[in-house]
Design an enzyme around this catalytic site. Structure first.
Site, PDB file in Angstrom:
ATOM      1  N   LYS A   1     -24.946  33.195  36.906  1.00 27.13           N
ATOM      2  CA  LYS A   1     -25.285  34.202  37.922  1.00 27.13           C
ATOM      3  C   LYS A   1     -26.569  33.849  38.713  1.00 27.13           C
ATOM      4  CE  LYS A   1     -22.139  37.483  36.039  1.00 27.13           C
ATOM      5  NZ  LYS A   1     -21.711  37.684  34.674  1.00 27.13           N
TER       6      LYS A   1
ATOM      7  N   TYR B   1     -19.325  40.384  26.667  1.00 20.63           N
ATOM      8  CA  TYR B   1     -18.492  39.398  27.347  1.00 20.63           C
ATOM      9  C   TYR B   1     -19.262  38.092  27.432  1.00 20.63           C
ATOM     10  CZ  TYR B   1     -15.642  37.276  31.078  1.00 20.63           C
ATOM     11  OH  TYR B   1     -14.842  36.444  31.827  1.00 20.63           O
TER      12      TYR B   1
ATOM     13  N   ASP C   1     -26.941  35.109  25.192  1.00 20.60           N
ATOM     14  CA  ASP C   1     -26.197  34.916  26.428  1.00 20.60           C
ATOM     15  C   ASP C   1     -26.980  35.636  27.523  1.00 20.60           C
ATOM     16  OD1 ASP C   1     -24.578  34.976  28.605  1.00 20.60           O
ATOM     17  OD2 ASP C   1     -22.776  35.646  27.553  1.00 20.60           O
TER      18      ASP C   1
HETATM   19  C1  LIG Z   1     -20.549  36.892  33.887  1.00 23.77           C
HETATM   20  C2  LIG Z   1     -20.836  36.611  32.475  1.00 23.77           C
HETATM   21  C3  LIG Z   1     -20.335  35.477  31.820  1.00 23.77           C
HETATM   22  C4  LIG Z   1     -19.312  34.575  32.469  1.00 23.77           C
HETATM   23  O1  LIG Z   1     -19.807  33.930  33.590  1.00 23.77           O
HETATM   24  P1  LIG Z   1     -18.739  33.351  34.661  1.00 23.77           P
HETATM   25  O2  LIG Z   1     -19.617  32.622  35.631  1.00 23.77           O
HETATM   26  O3  LIG Z   1     -18.044  34.534  35.223  1.00 23.77           O
HETATM   27  O4  LIG Z   1     -17.832  32.447  33.931  1.00 23.77           O
HETATM   28  C5  LIG Z   1     -20.763  35.212  30.540  1.00 23.77           C
HETATM   29  N1  LIG Z   1     -21.633  36.019  29.912  1.00 23.77           N
HETATM   30  C6  LIG Z   1     -22.139  37.119  30.499  1.00 23.77           C
HETATM   31  C7  LIG Z   1     -23.123  37.957  29.768  1.00 23.77           C
HETATM   32  C8  LIG Z   1     -21.730  37.465  31.782  1.00 23.77           C
HETATM   33  O5  LIG Z   1     -22.190  38.584  32.333  1.00 23.77           O
END
Ligand SMILES: *Cc1c(COP(=O)(O)O)cnc(C)c1O
Length: 427
Positions: A267, A144, A239
């Protein structure tokens, strides 16, 4: 436990908010039942609207790595709030946090702040495309990268929970530029490059996946991706929205010793306030507006309250030499002890873990990609989730999510957690 107030609040929320929530996985669709509405958070604990308390293993999906409402972060926020909430103009604080991060994370010279992980990943691929002059990207099934169009293709997590990984509203024109490969499958990546010569701008990956449950890179997967990207003139994007400042201060780049070209954060970087960021070496970041031609902007980007919470959180982590080994130790104990109890109960399971990320799959086989994560017994997971919830343990409400262990979880909380696992009755 009673959930009357949560139940009433959810009914009311449903009238005014689609599905009653502002982010889908909160709705408990996957595990069933009524989502618990929270009202306080402190240290390792959450308190819900009915005054039930829980030991928190979600920690706001990662940001509360110090535990909730850390007193030093709270103090910083109070001081900043007195000075102003938002200026829409540059501040010294933004340089301070940029300097601190680039100075302590490998392979990045400049960083651009945004307000979410979604924005960070969306902007990172635009920059990768602008930099390379190519259109296509490779992503992995079950990873994701936020909810922007290019990524809503086998996107794991919330999307997987709902069983429609390809969201309506994503045009086929956009989807055709996203190529998919299986996590940990190098041959598929090689094939994609062979069939799309000089068209692939970047490979984006969660270096430790957390959105199909926790899945680790195997057989030097990250190192091999680095090589393939170099051979093909494509950028490697890590990411690190989950892994950054969590697996190590320098994230997966530091832990695995692999240099990514572009890195995204979210995060933990905001300490609980809405922050994301993307970063790279000068050569790449110089392409970003206003210096370069690749456009990217944000009204609240670099917001002073968010920067204060983020910087303080990162400083606390950085100044605590034992921080990451302590979190890892807590996670290791949970892994080992939960596994022992489940084995005694005769419940087939696999626990994947890296640093302070872990997840329990009810499956005897290894889980190293999205298909394998789907094969696990999600009915057992759902019963396990509800059992733990009613015993005061707040786990992620989906078998496709990762537990985020915080530094506020100590011996006492571990023992209470294990006690709840012991009471789980397998059917
Ligand atoms: C949570 C997450 C996102 C998206 O971040 P948001 O602040 O929810 O938009 C993107 N990449 C990874 C790996 C994530 O865990």
């Amino acid at each position: 436990m009673k959930y009357q107030r949560s139940s009433a609040l959810f009914d009311e929320a449903n009238q005014y908010i689609p599905g009653g929530v502002n982010s889908p996985v909160r709705a408990f669709k996957s595990v069933g039942g009524v989502p618990v509405f929270m009202k306080y958070a402190k240290g390792a604990y959450l308190t819900d609207a009915d005054d039930n308390t829980y030991i928190d293993y979600i920690n706001s999906w990662g940001p509360a790595i110090l535990g909730h409402t850390h007193p030093e972060v709270l103090e910083e926020l109070k001081i900043q709030a007195e000075k102003g909430f938002s200026f829409g103009a540059p501040t010294e604080l933004e340089t301070e946090i940029a300097k601190f991060i680039t100075g302590n994370v490998p392979n990045i010279d400049q960083i651009r702040m945004v307000s979410s992980g979604t924005e960070a990943c969306m902007s990172a691929i635009r920059l990768a495309r602008g930099f390379t002059g190519r259109d296509k990207i490779i992503k992995f099934e079950g990873c994701y990268h936020g909810h922007s169009d290019s990524f809503l293709i086998k996107a794991g997590s919330g999307a997987a929970t709902f069983g429609n990984p390809n969201s309506p509203g994503v045009t086929s024109g956009t989807a055709k530029d996203t190529l998919l490969a299986r996590y940990n499958d190098l041959e598929q990546v090689k094939d994609l490059f062979a069939n799309n010569q000089e068209k692939i701008a970047a490979v984006i990956i969660e270096p430790v996946a957390g959105n199909m449950g926790c899945v680790l890179p195997e057989n030097n997967f990250l190192q091999e991706l680095r090589k393939i990207c170099d051979e093909n003139g494509a950028l490697l994007i890590f990411d690190e929205v989950m892994t950054g400042f969590r697996l190590a201060f320098g994230g997966a780049q530091e832990l695995y010793g692999v240099k990514a070209d572009l890195v995204t954060y979210g995060k933990v970087i905001g300490g609980g306030l809405p922050v994301g960021a993307f970063a790279a070496r000068n050569e790449i970041m110089d392409h970003l507006a206003p210096k370069g031609a690749v456009y990217q902007a944000g009204t609240l980007s670099g917001n002073p309250l968010a920067m204060r919470a983020g910087l303080k959180t990162l400083q606390i982590i950085k100044n605590d030499a034992g921080f990451f080994s302590r979190l890892e130790k807590t996670t290791e104990i949970l892994d080992t002890e939960i596994s022992k109890i489940l084995t005694e109960k005769g419940l087939a399971h696999t626990i994947n873990r890296q640093g302070s990320m872990m997840s329990v799959f009810f499956d005897s086989e290894n889980v190293s990609d999205f298909d394998e994560a789907q094969k696990a017994n999600h009915d057992t997971f759902n019963r396990f989730f509800h059992h733990m919830l009613t015993n005061g343990i707040y786990l992620p409400p989906s078998g496709y999510e990762t537990y985020f262990i915080s530094d506020a979880i100590k011996e006492n909380e571990i023992e209470m957690t294990l006690e709840a696992v012991r009471k789980f009755e397998s059917l």
